[in-house]
Design a protein around this motif. Structure first.
Motif, PDB file in Angstrom:
ATOM      1  N   PHE A  57       0.843  -1.191   0.000  1.00 27.93           N
ATOM      2  CA  PHE A  57       0.000   0.000   0.000  1.00 27.93           C
ATOM      3  C   PHE A  57       0.878   1.240   0.000  1.00 27.93           C
ATOM      4  O   PHE A  57       2.037   1.205   0.393  1.00 27.93           O
ATOM      5  CB  PHE A  57      -0.885   0.034   1.257  1.00 27.93           C
ATOM      6  CG  PHE A  57      -1.783  -1.149   1.396  1.00 27.93           C
ATOM      7  CD1 PHE A  57      -2.955  -1.227   0.674  1.00 27.93           C
ATOM      8  CD2 PHE A  57      -1.464  -2.183   2.255  1.00 27.93           C
ATOM      9  CE1 PHE A  57      -3.796  -2.318   0.805  1.00 27.93           C
ATOM     10  CE2 PHE A  57      -2.292  -3.277   2.386  1.00 27.93           C
ATOM     11  CZ  PHE A  57      -3.470  -3.343   1.666  1.00 27.93           C
ATOM     12  N   SER A  58       0.285   2.342  -0.408  1.00 34.51           N
ATOM     13  CA  SER A  58       0.975   3.631  -0.306  1.00 34.51           C
ATOM     14  C   SER A  58       0.129   4.541   0.587  1.00 34.51           C
ATOM     15  O   SER A  58      -1.089   4.361   0.684  1.00 34.51           O
ATOM     16  CB  SER A  58       1.155   4.242  -1.695  1.00 34.51           C
ATOM     17  OG  SER A  58      -0.105   4.483  -2.278  1.00 34.51           O
ATOM     18  N   PRO A  59       0.752   5.513   1.235  1.00 33.88           N
ATOM     19  CA  PRO A  59      -0.008   6.389   2.138  1.00 33.88           C
ATOM     20  C   PRO A  59      -1.074   7.188   1.381  1.00 33.88           C
ATOM     21  O   PRO A  59      -0.885   7.560   0.213  1.00 33.88           O
ATOM     22  CB  PRO A  59       1.043   7.328   2.718  1.00 33.88           C
ATOM     23  CG  PRO A  59       2.361   6.743   2.378  1.00 33.88           C
ATOM     24  CD  PRO A  59       2.161   5.828   1.230  1.00 33.88           C
ATOM     25  N   LEU A  60      -2.198   7.457   2.057  1.00 33.59           N
ATOM     26  CA  LEU A  60      -3.242   8.277   1.450  1.00 33.59           C
ATOM     27  C   LEU A  60      -2.796   9.731   1.339  1.00 33.59           C
ATOM     28  O   LEU A  60      -3.136  10.424   0.389  1.00 33.59           O
ATOM     29  CB  LEU A  60      -4.529   8.199   2.290  1.00 33.59           C
ATOM     30  CG  LEU A  60      -5.180   6.823   2.388  1.00 33.59           C
ATOM     31  CD1 LEU A  60      -6.361   6.868   3.342  1.00 33.59           C
ATOM     32  CD2 LEU A  60      -5.629   6.350   1.022  1.00 33.59           C
ATOM     33  N   TYR A  61      -2.042  10.178   2.331  1.00 34.45           N
ATOM     34  CA  TYR A  61      -1.546  11.564   2.345  1.00 34.45           C
ATOM     35  C   TYR A  61      -0.100  11.558   2.788  1.00 34.45           C
ATOM     36  O   TYR A  61       0.234  10.998   3.817  1.00 34.45           O
ATOM     37  CB  TYR A  61      -2.391  12.413   3.301  1.00 34.45           C
ATOM     38  CG  TYR A  61      -1.829  13.793   3.532  1.00 34.45           C
ATOM     39  CD1 TYR A  61      -1.871  14.749   2.535  1.00 34.45           C
ATOM     40  CD2 TYR A  61      -1.255  14.125   4.746  1.00 34.45           C
ATOM     41  CE1 TYR A  61      -1.346  16.019   2.737  1.00 34.45           C
ATOM     42  CE2 TYR A  61      -0.733  15.388   4.959  1.00 34.45           C
ATOM     43  CZ  TYR A  61      -0.781  16.330   3.954  1.00 34.45           C
ATOM     44  OH  TYR A  61      -0.267  17.572   4.161  1.00 34.45           O
ATOM     45  N   GLU A  62       0.738  12.172   2.019  1.00 35.45           N
ATOM     46  CA  GLU A  62       2.162  12.275   2.354  1.00 35.45           C
ATOM     47  C   GLU A  62       2.452  13.726   2.726  1.00 35.45           C
ATOM     48  O   GLU A  62       2.374  14.610   1.873  1.00 35.45           O
ATOM     49  CB  GLU A  62       3.011  11.857   1.150  1.00 35.45           C
ATOM     50  CG  GLU A  62       4.484  11.746   1.439  1.00 35.45           C
ATOM     51  CD  GLU A  62       4.827  10.540   2.296  1.00 35.45           C
ATOM     52  OE1 GLU A  62       5.723  10.680   3.156  1.00 35.45           O
ATOM     53  OE2 GLU A  62       4.221   9.479   2.114  1.00 35.45           O
ATOM     54  N   PRO A  63       2.742  14.020   4.014  1.00 32.85           N
ATOM     55  CA  PRO A  63       3.016  15.403   4.417  1.00 32.85           C
ATOM     56  C   PRO A  63       4.216  15.961   3.668  1.00 32.85           C
ATOM     57  O   PRO A  63       5.149  15.228   3.327  1.00 32.85           O
ATOM     58  CB  PRO A  63       3.314  15.297   5.912  1.00 32.85           C
ATOM     59  CG  PRO A  63       2.771  13.984   6.335  1.00 32.85           C
ATOM     60  CD  PRO A  63       2.812  13.096   5.128  1.00 32.85           C
ATOM     61  N   PRO A  64       4.211  17.268   3.405  1.00 34.15           N
ATOM     62  CA  PRO A  64       5.298  17.863   2.627  1.00 34.15           C
ATOM     63  C   PRO A  64       6.647  17.878   3.338  1.00 34.15           C
ATOM     64  O   PRO A  64       7.674  17.938   2.689  1.00 34.15           O
ATOM     65  CB  PRO A  64       4.822  19.295   2.365  1.00 34.15           C
ATOM     66  CG  PRO A  64       3.736  19.546   3.345  1.00 34.15           C
ATOM     67  CD  PRO A  64       3.171  18.223   3.716  1.00 34.15           C
ATOM     68  N   SER A  65       6.653  17.820   4.684  1.00 36.06           N
ATOM     69  CA  SER A  65       7.929  17.822   5.404  1.00 36.06           C
ATOM     70  C   SER A  65       7.774  17.067   6.722  1.00 36.06           C
ATOM     71  O   SER A  65       6.667  16.759   7.163  1.00 36.06           O
ATOM     72  CB  SER A  65       8.387  19.260   5.674  1.00 36.06           C
ATOM     73  OG  SER A  65       7.533  19.867   6.623  1.00 36.06           O
TER      74      SER A  65
END
Length: 126
Positions: A57-65
């Protein structure tokens, strides 16, 4: 100092020691990210053991930092603590309300009995 105050002081000192000891003992020295989370350490271990591994799976949301990620984690922790504090506060309030309701009828009955006794003792006889 009351017993509860002593216990609270001891717990506060214990928490402070848990926060300061790893830094004072230098447990994170020599590492690129000394206090990385378990997710990052697991990812590094998997990549080291099996470099061609593909995540399912891949994350639903990847924070910018990393700072945004830390802030979101802190917000999540604060919201969880708030929900728990609200729940325990409501429970305590209900218990106190029930205890007061149980005491109140007994006090009301005693007051009514006292008023009846006073009324009959002061009433003129016919």
């Amino acid at each position: 100092m009351s017993r509860n105050a002593k216990i609270n002081t001891l717990l506060l000192l214990l928490v402070a020691a848990l926060a300061v000891l790893p830094l004072a003992l230098g447990l994170g020295e020599g590492k690129e990210e000394p206090f990385a989370g378990a997710d990052a350490q697991a990812e590094a271990a998997i990549t080291e053991l099996k470099p061609d591994y593909e995540p399912w799976f891949s994350p639903l949301y990847e924070p910018p930092s990393g700072e945004v990620e830390s802030a979101l984690f802190a917000l999540q922790a604060a919201l969880g603590a708030g929900v728990l504090a609200y729940y325990f506060g409501v429970r305590k309030g209900r218990r106190q309300g029930l205890a007061q309701a149980e005491r109140q009828p007994a006090a009301a009955q005693a007051a009514a009995a006292a008023a009846t006794a006073t009324a009959t003792a002061t009433a003129p006889e016919a």
